[in-house]
Design an enzyme around this catalytic site. Structure first.
Site, short mmCIF file in Angstrom:
data_model
loop_
_atom_site.label_atom_id
_atom_site.label_comp_id
_atom_site.label_asym_id
_atom_site.label_seq_id
_atom_site.Cartn_x
_atom_site.Cartn_y
_atom_site.Cartn_z
N CYS A 140 1.09 -1.08 0.05
CA CYS A 140 -0.14 0.18 -0.02
C CYS A 140 0.77 1.24 -0.04
O CYS A 140 1.78 1.45 0.83
CB CYS A 140 -0.89 0.10 1.22
SG CYS A 140 -1.96 1.30 1.41
N GLU A 187 -4.87 -8.26 -2.80
CA GLU A 187 -4.93 -8.48 -1.37
C GLU A 187 -4.12 -7.28 -0.72
O GLU A 187 -3.03 -6.86 -1.18
CB GLU A 187 -4.37 -9.69 -0.77
CG GLU A 187 -4.67 -9.83 0.67
CD GLU A 187 -3.26 -9.55 1.50
OE1 GLU A 187 -3.25 -9.34 2.70
OE2 GLU A 187 -2.26 -9.18 0.87
N ARG A 230 -7.73 -11.02 11.61
CA ARG A 230 -6.68 -10.48 10.77
C ARG A 230 -7.53 -10.11 9.53
O ARG A 230 -8.21 -10.84 8.83
CB ARG A 230 -5.76 -11.64 10.14
CG ARG A 230 -4.60 -10.81 9.49
CD ARG A 230 -3.70 -12.15 8.79
NE ARG A 230 -2.53 -11.44 8.28
CZ ARG A 230 -1.46 -10.97 8.84
NH1 ARG A 230 -1.45 -11.13 10.10
NH2 ARG A 230 -0.49 -10.68 8.27
N ARG A 232 -8.58 -8.06 6.15
CA ARG A 232 -7.50 -7.81 4.97
C ARG A 232 -8.73 -7.45 3.84
O ARG A 232 -9.86 -8.16 3.72
CB ARG A 232 -6.65 -8.77 4.30
CG ARG A 232 -5.66 -9.05 5.44
CD ARG A 232 -4.56 -7.77 5.55
NE ARG A 232 -3.38 -7.84 6.23
CZ ARG A 232 -3.25 -7.59 7.48
NH1 ARG A 232 -4.28 -7.11 8.08
NH2 ARG A 232 -2.22 -7.93 8.12
#
Length: 419
Positions: A140, A187, A230, A232
């Site tokens: 990112c 992802e 988690r 995502r």
């Protein structure tokens, strides 16, 4: 089936699948599978669950006439996304990962016929093999929108090549533009949509749409499959001209909390599997205990308790996180090697807690015990902390695969099909 041993399951699998298909599914090479089948080396009993899962696969995913579909693995890490798509008949034809230590782990577990490529920014898109699906866990990065805003004000057209230049997402876009895969799965971290005040997501969304794809984003928590929170974001895309609608409701997400820490921790009751590739590196089978080096020193444990107390006094929630056998852990991060503070395993009253071992980290990410860890503990912690929850990828691949291969009807989620 009369023989429920791993060898018996392997032999049954060989009546339906090729050695290559079995090898790809369990993460081994063909020679190893051949040695098991011929009795030259023992077939590890720990492969039993994986072989049962393979036998449960729909035959259409393994037609015997080559792979069901092909894919490329960008920003591959240690191959977590790849494992999920191989489980449904996909064949990887190109891999890119720049980190040399991740390359070592990847090569140890996949041993590809194609070379493992490093820096994707130095690879010409035209030199990448044709493929059906592009997979990428891209980093990112913020985008500069100053030039975009100026062009908007002047009424000039601009596109992804202008908007994304200088970021690694640009490399994803240029490959998509050149190769036109039927689908992709991207992802990233949960806050991608809010990153840089939403500018990052605006550029990503517009760029993918401009390239001619219908996109379907969804934030998925790994706790549906493993004992770890988690979250995502997963972005599924299909070419507009194919008129394919990806339905997130078809993705089977089991209830959270079904999997708990007990399921991934080393077992001290004598049932911990002996993994030849691990030996006693993480767990002493003779003593039936995790190696002492993973227990926090008194100095580090005191520091973490003092740090937590200081922040509690300020009204903050910062501090270590204790994990109990029946609990679901916090998110495993790439910094876990520093002090392990986000996930410390409770070892009883008056005993200092311990870090997870790298093998437990692999399990926490949904990797099978057949997955080898050839790097140091520090590198392994970084690799699994940066990886994906593999069963999430496998489930998304289950829904994507029939759409990619042209099957008209999507398979039911496993729990519905069994009903």
């Amino acid at each position: 089936m009369n023989d429920d041993t791993a060898l018996g399951l392997l032999r049954e699998a060989r009546t339906r699948f090729t050695q290559r298909q079995i090898a790809d599914y369990v993460g081994k090479d063909i020679k190893t599978v051949r040695r098991w089948e011929q009795g030259e080396t023992p077939c590890p009993q720990l492969l039993g669950p994986a072989l049962r899962a393979l036998l449960a696969q729909a035959p259409c995913h393994f037609s015997g006439n080559g792979p069901a579909f092909t894919f490329i693995d960008l920003f591959a890490g240690v191959g977590g996304i790849r494992l999920g798509f191989e489980a449904h008949g996909g064949q990887c034809v190109f891999t890119s990962e720049w980190d040399s230590y991740a390359q070592k782990t990847y090569a140890e577990n996949f041993g590809d016929s194609h070379p493992l490529t490093g820096d994707i920014t130095k690879i010409e898109a035209r030199d990448i093999p044709d493929h059906d699906v592009l997979l990428a866990g891209f980093p990112c990065q913020p985008f500069s929108i100053a030039g975009v805003s100026k062009k908007n004000a002047l009424g000039r057209a601009h596109g992804f090549a202008c908007d994304t230049q200088g970021t690694l997402f640009f490399d994803v876009c240029r490959i998509i533009e050149e190769k036109r895969p039927r689908a992709f799965l991207l992802e990233n971290v949960k806050n991608l949509m809010s990153h840089d005040k939403g500018r990052t997501w605006d550029v990503i969304k517009c760029s993918l749409i401009e390239l001619g794809y219908d996109i379907s984003p969804r934030v998925v928590d790994g706790a549906h499959f493993v004992p770890q929170h988690r979250e995502r974001i997963l972005i599924v895309g299909f070419r507009k001209e194919d008129d394919i609608r990806f339905d997130w409701d078809a993705v089977d997400l089991p209830p959270k909390g079904v999997q708990v820490m007990r399921d991934i921790l080393h077992r001290t009751d004598g049932t911990e599997p002996v993994l030849p590739w691990d030996g006693d590196r993480f767990f002493s089978h003779d003593a039936r205990k995790v190696q002492d080096k993973y227990t926090l020193t008194p100095k580090l444990w005191q520091y973490l308790q003092d740090y937590a107390a200081k922040h509690r006094a300020k009204g903050n929630g910062f501090g270590f996180g204790l994990a109990f056998p029946d609990s679901v852990a916090r998110t495993l991060s790439a910094r876990y090697y520093k002090d392990g503070s986000e996930i410390l395993v409770y070892q009883g009253e008056g005993i200092n807690p311990r870090r997870l071992t790298p093998r437990e980290c692999a399990r926490l990410m949904g990797f099978p015990d057949t997955f080898r860890i050839p790097v140091s503990d520090m590198r392994a912690y970084k690799q699994f902390g940066n990886s994906v929850v593999m069963p999430v990828m496998r489930e998304v691949a289950r829904v994507m695969a029939p759409l990619v291969t042209g099957q008209a009807e999507q398979p039911l989620p496993e729990h519905q099909a069994a009903a």
